[in-house]
Design an enzyme around this catalytic site. Structure first.
Site, mmCIF file in Angstrom:
data_model
loop_
_atom_site.group_PDB
_atom_site.id
_atom_site.type_symbol
_atom_site.label_atom_id
_atom_site.label_comp_id
_atom_site.label_asym_id
_atom_site.label_seq_id
_atom_site.Cartn_x
_atom_site.Cartn_y
_atom_site.Cartn_z
ATOM 1 N N SER A 20 0.714 -1.269 0.021
ATOM 2 C CA SER A 20 -0.136 -0.034 -0.071
ATOM 3 C C SER A 20 0.881 1.287 -0.008
ATOM 4 O O SER A 20 0.557 2.302 -0.646
ATOM 5 C CB SER A 20 -0.711 0.079 1.342
ATOM 6 O OG SER A 20 -1.678 -1.128 1.175
ATOM 7 N N ARG A 119 -13.529 -6.879 -10.731
ATOM 8 C CA ARG A 119 -13.496 -6.029 -9.490
ATOM 9 C C ARG A 119 -14.648 -4.915 -9.578
ATOM 10 O O ARG A 119 -14.492 -4.157 -10.671
ATOM 11 C CB ARG A 119 -12.111 -5.746 -9.040
ATOM 12 C CG ARG A 119 -11.477 -7.248 -9.081
ATOM 13 C CD ARG A 119 -10.502 -7.183 -7.848
ATOM 14 N NE ARG A 119 -10.608 -6.541 -6.832
ATOM 15 C CZ ARG A 119 -9.217 -6.516 -6.157
ATOM 16 N NH1 ARG A 119 -8.265 -6.503 -6.572
ATOM 17 N NH2 ARG A 119 -9.594 -5.946 -4.952
ATOM 18 N N SER A 164 -13.121 1.281 2.964
ATOM 19 C CA SER A 164 -12.258 0.926 1.958
ATOM 20 C C SER A 164 -11.319 1.951 1.715
ATOM 21 O O SER A 164 -11.543 3.375 1.405
ATOM 22 C CB SER A 164 -12.911 0.540 0.498
ATOM 23 O OG SER A 164 -12.078 0.575 -0.336
ATOM 24 N N GLN A 166 -8.968 2.221 -0.538
ATOM 25 C CA GLN A 166 -9.094 2.667 -1.866
ATOM 26 C C GLN A 166 -10.164 3.645 -2.225
ATOM 27 O O GLN A 166 -9.671 4.541 -2.887
ATOM 28 C CB GLN A 166 -9.254 1.301 -2.709
ATOM 29 C CG GLN A 166 -8.095 0.305 -2.470
ATOM 30 C CD GLN A 166 -8.076 -0.904 -3.352
ATOM 31 O OE1 GLN A 166 -8.921 -1.226 -3.853
ATOM 32 N NE2 GLN A 166 -7.129 -1.768 -3.012
ATOM 33 N N ASP A 312 -6.541 -8.211 4.426
ATOM 34 C CA ASP A 312 -6.135 -9.110 3.418
ATOM 35 C C ASP A 312 -5.465 -10.161 4.260
ATOM 36 O O ASP A 312 -4.819 -11.257 3.498
ATOM 37 C CB ASP A 312 -4.799 -8.078 2.820
ATOM 38 C CG ASP A 312 -5.244 -7.178 1.982
ATOM 39 O OD1 ASP A 312 -6.391 -7.320 1.685
ATOM 40 O OD2 ASP A 312 -4.695 -6.356 1.776
ATOM 41 N N LYS A 339 -12.334 -9.232 -3.616
ATOM 42 C CA LYS A 339 -10.784 -9.075 -3.772
ATOM 43 C C LYS A 339 -10.287 -9.871 -5.057
ATOM 44 O O LYS A 339 -11.031 -9.909 -5.847
ATOM 45 C CB LYS A 339 -10.353 -9.621 -2.333
ATOM 46 C CG LYS A 339 -10.595 -8.970 -1.080
ATOM 47 C CD LYS A 339 -10.006 -7.740 -1.291
ATOM 48 C CE LYS A 339 -10.397 -6.763 0.086
ATOM 49 N NZ LYS A 339 -10.287 -5.370 -0.080
ATOM 50 N N ARG A 343 -12.671 -14.611 -1.981
ATOM 51 C CA ARG A 343 -11.647 -15.175 -1.088
ATOM 52 C C ARG A 343 -12.399 -16.125 0.170
ATOM 53 O O ARG A 343 -11.992 -16.971 0.690
ATOM 54 C CB ARG A 343 -10.911 -14.439 -0.323
ATOM 55 C CG ARG A 343 -9.873 -13.778 -1.083
ATOM 56 C CD ARG A 343 -8.724 -12.807 -0.394
ATOM 57 N NE ARG A 343 -7.856 -12.490 -1.289
ATOM 58 C CZ ARG A 343 -6.914 -11.483 -1.039
ATOM 59 N NH1 ARG A 343 -7.330 -10.367 -0.084
ATOM 60 N NH2 ARG A 343 -6.281 -11.067 -1.851
ATOM 61 N N ARG A 385 -2.723 -13.875 -2.621
ATOM 62 C CA ARG A 385 -2.564 -14.376 -1.140
ATOM 63 C C ARG A 385 -3.332 -15.749 -1.028
ATOM 64 O O ARG A 385 -2.853 -16.378 0.097
ATOM 65 C CB ARG A 385 -3.741 -13.206 -0.375
ATOM 66 C CG ARG A 385 -3.079 -11.859 -0.437
ATOM 67 C CD ARG A 385 -3.361 -10.999 0.690
ATOM 68 N NE ARG A 385 -2.853 -9.508 0.502
ATOM 69 C CZ ARG A 385 -1.715 -9.098 0.611
ATOM 70 N NH1 ARG A 385 -0.732 -10.129 0.913
ATOM 71 N NH2 ARG A 385 -1.223 -7.960 0.127
HETATM 72 C C1 S3P Z 1 -5.541 -1.333 0.091
HETATM 73 C C2 S3P Z 1 -6.640 -1.457 0.554
HETATM 74 C C3 S3P Z 1 -7.596 -2.647 0.829
HETATM 75 C C4 S3P Z 1 -6.571 -3.796 0.635
HETATM 76 C C5 S3P Z 1 -5.808 -3.733 -0.490
HETATM 77 C C6 S3P Z 1 -5.001 -2.444 -0.561
HETATM 78 C C7 S3P Z 1 -4.863 0.013 -0.216
HETATM 79 O O1 S3P Z 1 -8.698 -2.703 -0.235
HETATM 80 O O2 S3P Z 1 -7.473 -5.017 0.624
HETATM 81 O O3 S3P Z 1 -5.027 -4.931 -0.535
HETATM 82 O O4 S3P Z 1 -3.654 0.078 -0.514
HETATM 83 O O5 S3P Z 1 -5.631 0.898 -0.002
HETATM 84 P P1 S3P Z 1 -10.144 -1.948 0.197
HETATM 85 O O6 S3P Z 1 -9.850 -0.691 -0.189
HETATM 86 O O7 S3P Z 1 -10.699 -2.667 -1.155
HETATM 87 O O8 S3P Z 1 -10.572 -2.428 1.315
#
Ligand code: S3P
Length: 425
Positions: A20, A119, A164, A166, A312, A339, A343, A385
């Site tokens: 990240s 996704r 999230s 992201q 994760d 994901k 999963r 993973r």
């Molecule tokens: C991440 C946020 C998570 C995580 C991903 C990395 C990030 O996803 O599962 O591996 O770097 O912001 P989500 O935002 O979909 O929860």
């Protein structure tokens, strides 16, 4: 790649840089003024996808392996790419870059592999459209491939239905280009690397509870960033050390940000013997060494606010649960279904193939531990993973475990199998 049991694991290792944080270092460096230098960058396929996307947007990035140099061009220095950006397998690349591209005066098309094409992207289309960008999903399914028509954005307050990072990060990055303040509230706080790192670059960003707010048009300045080891990669060695008898592993230089450290809380709740040593702060992030010793684990209930902090790690926690006495119940983890693979379904398929006792639920799984596992052929579904979690299971199962695509580990941990080898006694 064939995995068998009857080994013990001893010694120390440093896991690769945090995925990240590595992604964000490239993205924020690209839109900052001047040079950003990054050490311990994760040379995994996902982060290399981010580098390649920003090179296509006109940013010079030198990848010298031990040091990445990003020649930032400021908030308004990107130029249109003359072809589709390839995001590979990376959801983080796709969603975060979309926040930046939403504020550009040009259009961009993104596409990636078969996993990324499934996704959900509506979760970013909705807030970024409310800010003034336009999206066209080329297969009309709200997934990649899609085109972003960027332009002048408006500041919004977004109540995100999902926790999230992201989604939060995409909205905050778009907020850099808006005509006023932008804020995001999420149900439970997700990882806060964007808030910490953007603030280090000079953004006017504040957090209060589960709300983060950003002011537009800051002067972002290039930074020196030392990426901590990835706790999501350390998780496989935490699990390996705990479930393998007569083992002791010291994992050095691991990021232990409280929005990411749920694996530690879960391992402790299951009776794991693990200790944090040498706690310190590196580039604004908490870091520690983690000492793990073989333990007799018991089942636990894992759900609620803990879930975003270990989202994760749930596949490898399911593996730990299979080696624990009693029942482990995972709830509130419906995000697992969207994901790199579903999963819940894929952990259930593979753990069942190894003889484990697992029942999938809508938002999690129930695992009856203590049933001896046997080797199996693991289906990875383009999910790094899944491969790594079931390698850990295979190292403690009777017989051979093999994989349809062991190479998928290169997404986040290219030296995964070599690192296991180094600890094997
Ligand atoms: C991440 C946020 C998570 C995580 C991903 C990395 C990030 O996803 O599962 O591996 O770097 O912001 P989500 O935002 O979909 O929860």
């Amino acid at each position: 790649m064939e995995i068998t049991n009857n080994y013990t694991f001893h010694g120390e290792l440093s896991v690769p840089g945090d995925k990240s944080i590595s992604h964000r270092s490239i993205m924020f460096g690209a839109i900052a003024d001047g040079l950003t230098e990054v050490t311990n960058f994760l040379q995994g396929a996902d982060c290399l996808s981010t580098i390649s996307c920003f090179r296509n947007l006109g940013i010079e990035i030198e990848n010298n392996r031990d040091k990445i140099l990003i020649h930032g061009k400021g908030l308004h220095g990107l130029h249109a790419s003359d072809h589709t950006l390839d995001v590979g397998n990376s959801g983080t690349t796709t969603r975060l870059i979309s926040g930046i591209l939403a504020g550009q005066p040009f259009q961009t098309t993104l596409n990636g592999d078969a996993s990324i094409q499934k996704r959900p992207m509506k979760r970013i289309f909705t807030p970024l459209s409310a800010m003034g960008a336009r999206f066209e999903s080329l297969n009309a399914n709200d997934c990649a491939p899609f085109t972003i028509y960027g332009g002048q954005l408006h500041g919004i307050h977004y109540d995100s239905p999902v926790s999230s990072a992201q989604v939060k990060s995409a909205v905050l990055l778009a907020g850099l280009y808006a005509d006023g303040r932008t804020s995001v509230t999420e149900p439970v706080l997700s990882r806060n690397h964007t808030e910490l790192m953007l603030s280090g670059f000079g953004a006017k960003i504040t957090s209060s509870g589960t709300t983060a707010s950003i002011e537009p048009e800051p002067n972002l300045n290039g930074q020196q960033i030392q990426v901590p080891g990835d706790i999501s990669s350390a998780a496989y060695f935490i699990a390996l050390g705990l479930i393998t008898p007569n083992s002791e592993i010291l994992i050095k230089n691991v990021g232990v940000n409280p929005t990411r450290d749920g694996i530690i809380q879960a391992a402790l709740a299951m009776g794991g013997n693990l200790t944090l040593l040498n706690q310190r702060t590196v580039s604004g992030e908490p870091v520690a060494d983690i000492l793990v010793k073989s333990s007799s684990l018991h089942g636990a209930s894992i759900g609620g606010d803990l879930i975003p902090t270990l989202i994760d790690e749930l596949p490898v926690i399911a593996v730990m649960a299979a080696f624990a006495n009693g029942t482990t119940t995972i709830t509130d983890a419906q995000e697992l279904r969207v994901k790199e693979s579903d999963r819940i379904a894929v952990v259930t398929e593979n753990l069942s193939a190894m003889g484990g006792n697992i029942t999938p639920t809508e938002d999690g799984m129930i695992i009856q531990g203590g049933v001896p596992l046997h080797g199996a052929y693991i289906h990875t579904y383009l999910d790094h993973r899944i491969a790594m979690s079931f390698a850990i299971a295979g190292l403690n199962a009777d017989g051979n475990t093999t994989f349809d695509d062991p190479n998928v580990v290169t997404i986040s941990y290219p030296s995964f199998f070599e690192d296991i080898e180094k600890l094997t006694r």
